[in-house]
Design an enzyme around this catalytic site. Structure first.
Site, PDB file in Angstrom:
ATOM      1  N   LYS A  74       0.868  -1.158  -0.158  1.00 47.72           N
ATOM      2  CA  LYS A  74      -0.007   0.070   0.066  1.00 47.72           C
ATOM      3  C   LYS A  74       0.888   1.193   0.052  1.00 47.72           C
ATOM      4  CE  LYS A  74      -4.195  -1.850   1.506  1.00 47.72           C
ATOM      5  NZ  LYS A  74      -4.189  -3.332   1.950  1.00 47.72           N
TER       6      LYS A  74
HETATM    7  C1  LIG Z   1      -4.589  -4.361   1.183  1.00 52.15           C
HETATM    8  C2  LIG Z   1      -3.848  -5.874   1.002  1.00 52.15           C
HETATM    9  C3  LIG Z   1      -4.201  -6.613   0.129  1.00 52.15           C
HETATM   10  C4  LIG Z   1      -5.471  -6.378  -0.851  1.00 52.15           C
HETATM   11  O1  LIG Z   1      -5.439  -5.406  -1.700  1.00 52.15           O
HETATM   12  P1  LIG Z   1      -6.610  -4.974  -2.624  1.00 52.15           P
HETATM   13  O2  LIG Z   1      -6.233  -3.892  -3.496  1.00 52.15           O
HETATM   14  O3  LIG Z   1      -7.532  -4.483  -1.299  1.00 52.15           O
HETATM   15  O4  LIG Z   1      -7.167  -6.328  -3.464  1.00 52.15           O
HETATM   16  C5  LIG Z   1      -3.424  -7.673  -0.030  1.00 52.15           C
HETATM   17  N1  LIG Z   1      -2.403  -7.938   1.036  1.00 52.15           N
HETATM   18  C6  LIG Z   1      -1.869  -6.967   1.791  1.00 52.15           C
HETATM   19  C7  LIG Z   1      -1.053  -7.291   2.682  1.00 52.15           C
HETATM   20  C8  LIG Z   1      -2.840  -5.893   1.807  1.00 52.15           C
HETATM   21  O5  LIG Z   1      -2.404  -4.935   2.693  1.00 52.15           O
END
Ligand SMILES: *Cc1c(COP(=O)(O)O)cnc(C)c1O
Length: 442
Positions: free
Chosen positions: A102
């Protein structure tokens, strides 16, 4: 490039307006009016990012944003290094400031917000609810920035210790961590209540950082191209993506529309498998929500899915979903495959990956690697978090705690405010912090 809503009532927005609006005012999601093709020649990550962003939003100082968001100091091993894992690969997206993918989008969004607020001589108060990863990445995107305060609610005592300390050890005066006496749904409910109070929202210029923001999806398209370049630009490429809110894998789909020769996109879910079922059957129907070892994927209704469905069904594609309880979409797209990883699959895959390849992976990444195992064709699995963020699951899988190569947060000073799950208390907290620059006592 102009932006429009998936529900058809908001049109003609600039990129900047789309970023500031977050969710479209008609309740839909903002999408670009068209999808430009990008130049596929090999470039270093920063130049690749600039080229892609300029197709969607010309005229912004992208070179400066990118230099700051993706500096060597913040990403000591690069933004998206690729490592081999048997016939598959791992695209490691977790080497940023909060050790989750993220950061790729939220580091950039912090730069964008600050620039746009300066240009408009305005300020913004970001309100967010987190079950763990989003909150930390959002805080690190805007900590210490002028014109921005951030209020992040987490369910008190219900997130992992690493996630909690990562957030509460940010002592900047523009960062307010709120431990709310409720669960994650309760936090989201409070967020909804305040965001739908339009008078309060305008008065306190509430902004959003969740993955409905178009800039987050756009930022994530870059590493799909970067992975392909690192593999030597093969004729085709396939990806397997651990999926929750459908933002990350949707970025891969956009990359394919932009000209990347993607032959396969595999959606990997945990036991919350509404999306896996959709891609297998064409029926989108809610199931029971369950808590898993991969909490960032514990999502039933994925907000970004409406963007994809718009391209299949047109305006307001989920119109009948809440009344009918399901929607059916005829005709598949051969690009997509899907699979689900159970608790045993996740634990077994963490163990096997360590035994066979000497690599420790986190439970979200393990969901993708587990699903990829059933494919003969080589896939690039997106590695979305550093395993040190989920030491309990990793220890359970391996039978011992590995030596993590990241420092923890134990012993650092922290700042956090405890709040009852009442919207009036939250309103008063935000108002007091913004108006008087001091949070209310207690
Ligand atoms: C947010 C997240 C996801 C999922 O990603 P999306 O874009 O919501 O599908 C997967 N793995 C981790 C570690 C995350 O923080």
């Amino acid at each position: 490039m102009q932006y429009r809503s998936t529900r058809g009532k908001v049109h003609g927005l600039s990129f900047s307006d789309a970023v500031m609006m977050g969710l479209a005012e008609d309740g839909g999601l903002l999408i670009p009016a068209s999808i430009p093709k990008v130049d596929l020649s090999e470039k270093p990550y920063p130049e690749l990012a600039r080229h892609i962003f300029e197709q969607f939003a010309p005229g912004l100082p992208w070179t400066d944003f990118i230099a700051r968001a993706y500096s060597k100091a913040k990403w000591p091993r690069g933004v998206a290094p690729l490592t081999k894992l048997g016939r598959h690969h791992l695209l490691e997206l977790y080497h940023g400031p909060t050790y989750s993918f993220k950061d790729v989008a939220l580091q950039l969004l912090g730069e964008l917000f600050e620039h746009l607020l300066q240009a408009r001589d305005d300020s913004m108060n970001i309100l967010a609810a987190t079950s763990g990863d989003t909150g930390g990445a959002a805080i690190y995107g805007v900590r210490g920035r002028e014109r921005i305060n951030i209020f992040v609610m987490h369910p008190k005592g219900r997130i992992s210790r690493v996630q909690e300390l990562q957030m509460t050890s940010c002592l900047e005066p523009n960062v307010f961590n709120l431990a709310v006496e409720t669960d994650f749904d309760g936090c989201q409910q409070l967020l909804k209540e305040l965001s739908s109070d339009l008078e309060f929202k305008r008065r306190y210029r509430l902004g959003a950082v969740n993955s409905v923001n178009w800039a987050r999806v756009l930022a994530q398209t870059v590493y799909y191209f970067h992975a392909w370049h690192q593999l030597g630009s093969p004729d085709t490429i396939g990806f397997c993506v651990p999926t929750g809110n459908f933002g990350d894998v949707l970025a891969g789909w956009y990359a394919a529309q932009m000209g990347l020769p993607v032959e396969r996109l595999v959606v990997a879910t945990n036991d919350n498998d509404i999306l896996a079922r959709f891609f297998q059957t064409g029926v989108y129907r809610r199931g029971p929500a369950v808590a898993t070892l991969a909490p960032a994927m514990d999502i039933q209704v994925a907000s970004n899915f409406e963007r994809y469905l718009w391209y299949r069904l047109g305006d307001d594609p989920l119109r009948d979903f809440s009344s009918a309880g399901e929607i059916r979409v005829e005709g598949g797209d051969p690009l997509w495959r899907a699979g689900r990883a159970s608790r045993e699959d996740i634990l077994g895959t963490i163990r096997e990956t360590y035994e066979r390849h000497g690599q420790v992976i986190d439970p979200h990444t393990a969901a993708a690697v587990s699903v990829a195992q059933s494919f003969e064709e080589p896939l690039v699995c997106l590695a979305t978090a550093d395993p040190m963020k989920f030491p309990e699951a990793v220890t359970e899988a391996l039978g011992h705690t590995p030596a993590f190569d990241r420092p923890g947060f134990e012993g650092l000073p922290t700042r956090c405010f405890t709040l009852k799950a009442r919207s009036q208390d939250l309103r008063e907290f935000v108002a007091s912090a913004v108006d008087t620059k001091t949070p209310p006592p207690g």
